[in-house]
Design a protein around this motif. Structure first.
Motif, PDB file in Angstrom:
ATOM      1  N   ASN A  43      49.992  37.643  29.756  1.00 28.43           N
ATOM      2  CA  ASN A  43      49.110  37.058  28.743  1.00 28.43           C
ATOM      3  C   ASN A  43      49.883  36.690  27.479  1.00 28.43           C
ATOM      4  O   ASN A  43      49.598  35.681  26.837  1.00 28.43           O
ATOM      5  CB  ASN A  43      47.986  38.032  28.389  1.00 28.43           C
TER       6      ASN A  43
ATOM      7  N   LYS B 203      41.025  41.005  31.554  1.00 31.60           N
ATOM      8  CA  LYS B 203      42.457  41.258  31.799  1.00 31.60           C
ATOM      9  C   LYS B 203      43.301  40.017  31.509  1.00 31.60           C
ATOM     10  O   LYS B 203      44.515  40.117  31.365  1.00 31.60           O
ATOM     11  CB  LYS B 203      42.680  41.731  33.228  1.00 31.60           C
ATOM     12  N   TYR B 204      42.649  38.858  31.420  1.00 33.62           N
ATOM     13  CA  TYR B 204      43.368  37.626  31.139  1.00 33.62           C
ATOM     14  C   TYR B 204      43.687  37.452  29.655  1.00 33.62           C
ATOM     15  O   TYR B 204      44.377  36.517  29.273  1.00 33.62           O
ATOM     16  CB  TYR B 204      42.569  36.418  31.611  1.00 33.62           C
TER      17      TYR B 204
ATOM     18  N   ASP C 206      50.123  42.672  33.191  1.00 39.02           N
ATOM     19  CA  ASP C 206      49.135  41.670  32.764  1.00 39.02           C
ATOM     20  C   ASP C 206      49.293  41.331  31.285  1.00 39.02           C
ATOM     21  O   ASP C 206      49.145  40.168  30.887  1.00 39.02           O
ATOM     22  CB  ASP C 206      47.704  42.164  33.024  1.00 39.02           C
TER      23      ASP C 206
ATOM     24  N   GLN D 115      45.810  30.909  37.558  1.00 46.01           N
ATOM     25  CA  GLN D 115      46.280  31.955  38.452  1.00 46.01           C
ATOM     26  C   GLN D 115      47.654  31.665  39.074  1.00 46.01           C
ATOM     27  O   GLN D 115      48.513  32.559  39.127  1.00 46.01           O
ATOM     28  CB  GLN D 115      45.255  32.219  39.555  1.00 46.01           C
TER      29      GLN D 115
ATOM     30  N   THR E  25      40.570  30.678  32.272  1.00 46.03           N
ATOM     31  CA  THR E  25      41.421  31.609  33.012  1.00 46.03           C
ATOM     32  C   THR E  25      41.642  31.257  34.479  1.00 46.03           C
ATOM     33  O   THR E  25      42.757  31.374  34.984  1.00 46.03           O
ATOM     34  CB  THR E  25      40.828  33.027  32.936  1.00 46.03           C
TER      35      THR E  25
ATOM     36  N   ARG F 153      50.180  32.528  36.514  1.00 46.75           N
ATOM     37  CA  ARG F 153      50.247  33.973  36.339  1.00 46.75           C
ATOM     38  C   ARG F 153      51.063  34.615  37.469  1.00 46.75           C
ATOM     39  O   ARG F 153      51.861  35.519  37.233  1.00 46.75           O
ATOM     40  CB  ARG F 153      48.848  34.573  36.295  1.00 46.75           C
TER      41      ARG F 153
ATOM     42  N   GLU G 185      37.303  41.891  34.942  1.00 39.91           N
ATOM     43  CA  GLU G 185      38.244  40.982  35.586  1.00 39.91           C
ATOM     44  C   GLU G 185      38.657  39.862  34.637  1.00 39.91           C
ATOM     45  O   GLU G 185      39.839  39.492  34.567  1.00 39.91           O
ATOM     46  CB  GLU G 185      37.607  40.384  36.854  1.00 39.91           C
ATOM     47  N   THR G 186      37.704  39.332  33.877  1.00 42.50           N
ATOM     48  CA  THR G 186      38.009  38.255  32.927  1.00 42.50           C
ATOM     49  C   THR G 186      38.798  38.796  31.737  1.00 42.50           C
ATOM     50  O   THR G 186      39.725  38.144  31.245  1.00 42.50           O
ATOM     51  CB  THR G 186      36.716  37.588  32.431  1.00 42.50           C
TER      52      THR G 186
ATOM     53  N   GLN H  67      35.818  31.665  31.668  1.00 40.47           N
ATOM     54  CA  GLN H  67      36.137  31.430  33.074  1.00 40.47           C
ATOM     55  C   GLN H  67      36.921  30.131  33.237  1.00 40.47           C
ATOM     56  O   GLN H  67      37.892  30.055  34.001  1.00 40.47           O
ATOM     57  CB  GLN H  67      34.839  31.363  33.900  1.00 40.47           C
TER      58      GLN H  67
ATOM     59  N   ASP I 240      47.537  39.023  24.633  1.00 39.50           N
ATOM     60  CA  ASP I 240      47.738  37.686  24.067  1.00 39.50           C
ATOM     61  C   ASP I 240      47.749  37.804  22.541  1.00 39.50           C
ATOM     62  O   ASP I 240      46.753  38.188  21.940  1.00 39.50           O
ATOM     63  CB  ASP I 240      46.613  36.765  24.539  1.00 39.50           C
TER      64      ASP I 240
END
Length: 394
Positions: A225, A69-70, A221, A182, A178, A185, A66-67, A175, A74
């Motif tokens: 990013n 994907k941020y 995603d 949200q 990111t 995003r 989950e983290t 964390q 990039d």
């Protein structure tokens, strides 16, 4: 230099602003598990070397899916052929015609925004003027409504954290980077979905057309990013550079007079600010192999903090490094990075800041930092920059 640092309230961690030097070009911080790189030639070498060093710090930690994907997509975190391939496609946006159009648009916006000040003799240079200018410019680059630029300020949360990437901070660091983003995003995602069906002539539409090395398109995603990754270069860097330049000009009035008398010095003045009071004073690299830097052996899978602010004061690279010289040339500062990860929006930043200072000097025969209102700084140890600076015109 002690006077400069004390005058503006910079803490002891910004030791280079006091003319101090580290004895060694490389040092290991056992408490935080990070190697610090202080010298200019050593820093330039590491930034140029994509075979042995990567900007992707997530590889050193157990980052969950989950983290992760941020960060995928990039540019600042990418390395190798895929990074070069994507960068070449996107950098075409910043062609000569775009830069000419950009300059004309900035002049228009500056006229409008300065007009809104209504003849005030005191105002906040950033929050009353430059923040709106850079936000509108970046929103137009993306092709989104100007009102959506308020979301860009969510990235400031990352710059207001008193934390740096270390083996101690670990996953918590990512964390913190990111989670606050949200809403930004979500907003970008809505525009990306629209461009997939209704392409235009803007950066988001271009990113929807970009192809990776395997011929596939970037995912939703990855595009989000990518945009957030260049947000710092395309939007936040301009206020930082302008605010920091005002502090330098206030501290060195003879240099300020030189620029006012000879506007051809504005570009070199801005490069000197990038060196003397580097807005981004640190960047990170992870080792991909056992390496040796400045005689120090650094194992594979280690974190390196490249101290750009310190490197930009290295007497081996700069004559009289603790002096602010608006005509300094050459000026091989590392403020925009070096090599494959040289800031993709550097030219855009230079045009924007040059036009702003030219127009400010035209409109205000006197423009100085208000001595009654202290500047406000971002808290991140990776940045040395103002987020608020009050000025007066008399």
């Amino acid at each position: 230099m002690q006077d400069f640092a004390d005058r503006w309230g910079f803490g002891p961690d910004k030791f280079w602003l006091r003319g101090e030097r580290k004895k060694e070009a490389v040092a290991f911080d056992e408490e935080n598990g990070v190697w610090h790189l202080y010298g200019h030639p050593e820093s330039a070498e590491v930034l140029m070397d994509t075979e042995n060093f990567t900007p992707d710090g997530t590889k050193l930690f157990e980052v969950d899916e989950e983290t992760a994907k941020y960060f995928e997509g990039d540019l600042a975190q990418m390395n190798g052929p895929e990074h070069v391939h994507l960068r070449k496609q996107v950098i075409r946006v910043f062609n000569p015609k775009f830069m000419d159009d950009l300059e004309r648009r900035i002049v228009e916006l500056c006229d409008e925004l300065i007009g809104r000040l209504g003849g005030r003799t005191r105002f906040n240079l950033l929050t009353d003027f430059v923040d709106d200018l850079s936000g509108i410019v970046f929103a137009e680059l993306l092709g989104i409504p100007a009102d959506d630029r308020t979301m860009f300020r969510m990235v400031d949360v990352n710059m207001d954290q008193a934390a740096m990437m270390t083996t101690v901070e670990g996953e918590d660091y990512f964390q913190k980077l990111t989670v606050p983003l949200q809403p930004l995003r979500d907003m970008l995602g809505r525009h990306i979905d629209d461009r997939a069906d209704n392409p235009r002539e803007d950066l988001i539409s271009l990113l929807c057309r970009v192809k990776k090395l395997d011929g596939s398109s970037m995912t939703r995603d990855q595009i989000i990013n990518f945009v957030i990754g260049i947000l710092g270069a395309g939007h936040l860097a301009t206020p930082l550079l302008i605010g920091n330049t005002m502090l330098c000009l206030e501290s060195f009035p003879e240099q300020y007079e030189r620029v006012r008398a000879d506007r051809s010095l504005v570009p070199t003045m801005l490069d000197e600010t990038m060196r003397f009071l580097s807005p981004g004073n640190a960047t990170y690299r992870a080792t991909l192999a056992d390496v040796e830097v400045a005689g120090q052996k650094i194992p594979k899978d280690q974190m390196i903090r490249v101290e750009l602010g310190s490197a930009n004061r290295d007497p081996r690279a700069f004559r009289d490094p603790d002096s602010f010289d608006v005509s300094r040339s050459p000026n091989p500062h590392l403020g925009f990075g070096r090599g494959a990860h040289h800031c993709i929006g550097a030219q855009m930043i230079k045009v924007e800041t040059r036009v702003v200072f030219d127009l400010l000097m035209d409109r205000f025969p006197v423009l100085r930092v208000d001595p009654e209102v202290p500047p406000v700084y971002f808290d991140s140890p990776d940045f040395t920059g103002v987020k608020s600076v009050a000025v007066r015109t008399g």
